[in-house]
Design a protein around this motif. Structure first.
Motif, PDB file in Angstrom:
ATOM      1  N   CYS A  15       0.828  -1.201   0.000  1.00  0.00           N
ATOM      2  CA  CYS A  15       0.000   0.000   0.000  1.00  0.00           C
ATOM      3  C   CYS A  15       0.867   1.257   0.000  1.00  0.00           C
ATOM      4  N   GLU A  22       0.736  -3.056   4.420  1.00  0.00           N
ATOM      5  CA  GLU A  22      -0.244  -4.073   4.025  1.00  0.00           C
ATOM      6  C   GLU A  22      -0.174  -4.343   2.524  1.00  0.00           C
ATOM      7  N   ALA A  25      -4.420  -4.134  -2.709  1.00  0.00           N
ATOM      8  CA  ALA A  25      -5.570  -4.788  -3.320  1.00  0.00           C
ATOM      9  C   ALA A  25      -6.092  -3.968  -4.493  1.00  0.00           C
ATOM     10  N   TRP A  26      -5.687  -2.688  -4.563  1.00  0.00           N
ATOM     11  CA  TRP A  26      -6.209  -1.757  -5.565  1.00  0.00           C
ATOM     12  C   TRP A  26      -5.097  -0.938  -6.199  1.00  0.00           C
ATOM     13  N   CYS A  47      -4.303  -0.670   0.031  1.00  0.00           N
ATOM     14  CA  CYS A  47      -4.895  -1.819   0.719  1.00  0.00           C
ATOM     15  C   CYS A  47      -6.377  -1.491   0.927  1.00  0.00           C
ATOM     16  N   GLU A  48      -7.132  -2.456   1.415  1.00  0.00           N
ATOM     17  CA  GLU A  48      -8.558  -2.224   1.659  1.00  0.00           C
ATOM     18  C   GLU A  48      -8.785  -1.065   2.629  1.00  0.00           C
ATOM     19  N   ARG A  51      -7.874   2.468   0.909  1.00  0.00           N
ATOM     20  CA  ARG A  51      -8.404   2.731  -0.438  1.00  0.00           C
ATOM     21  C   ARG A  51      -9.187   4.043  -0.487  1.00  0.00           C
ATOM     22  N   ALA A  69      -8.725  -3.228  -9.620  1.00  0.00           N
ATOM     23  CA  ALA A  69      -8.179  -4.245  -8.729  1.00  0.00           C
ATOM     24  C   ALA A  69      -6.714  -4.481  -9.082  1.00  0.00           C
ATOM     25  N   HIS A  70      -5.908  -4.678  -8.043  1.00  0.00           N
ATOM     26  CA  HIS A  70      -4.495  -4.957  -8.242  1.00  0.00           C
ATOM     27  C   HIS A  70      -4.287  -6.452  -8.356  1.00  0.00           C
ATOM     28  N   THR A  71      -3.506  -6.848  -9.336  1.00  0.00           N
ATOM     29  CA  THR A  71      -3.094  -8.242  -9.470  1.00  0.00           C
ATOM     30  C   THR A  71      -1.576  -8.271  -9.452  1.00  0.00           C
TER      31      THR A  71
END
Length: 74
Positions: A15, A22, A25-26, A47-48, A51, A69-71
């Motif tokens: 993040c 963390e 996720a995004w 991170c969540e 965000r 979304a992050h991959t």
């Protein structure tokens, strides 16, 4: 002396919020129209928990372009 800052996506999936370690996720895609061409996209990872905070920060400045979304592949 000029500091270089690695691309956050290449530096690891952590993040971008200050002090946060963390997993991301995004991806928040943004640009500063005073500095960047319209098609350029900078990336912050979120991170969540952080965000919305990061979305609000970029949004208030008119910089936010997209949230995806992050991959691991980026």
């Amino acid at each position: 002396m000029t500091e270089t800052h690695p691309d956050p996506v290449e530096a690891g999936a952590i993040c971008s919020a200050r002090g946060c370690q963390e997993p991301a996720a995004w991806q928040l895609l943004w640009n500063n129209p005073k500095l960047h061409t319209p098609d350029r996209r900078k990336v912050w990872l979120a991170c969540e928990e952080h965000r919305q905070q990061l979305i609000d920060f970029l949004g208030k400045r008119g910089f936010l372009k997209d949230v995806v979304a992050h991959t691991e592949a980026g």
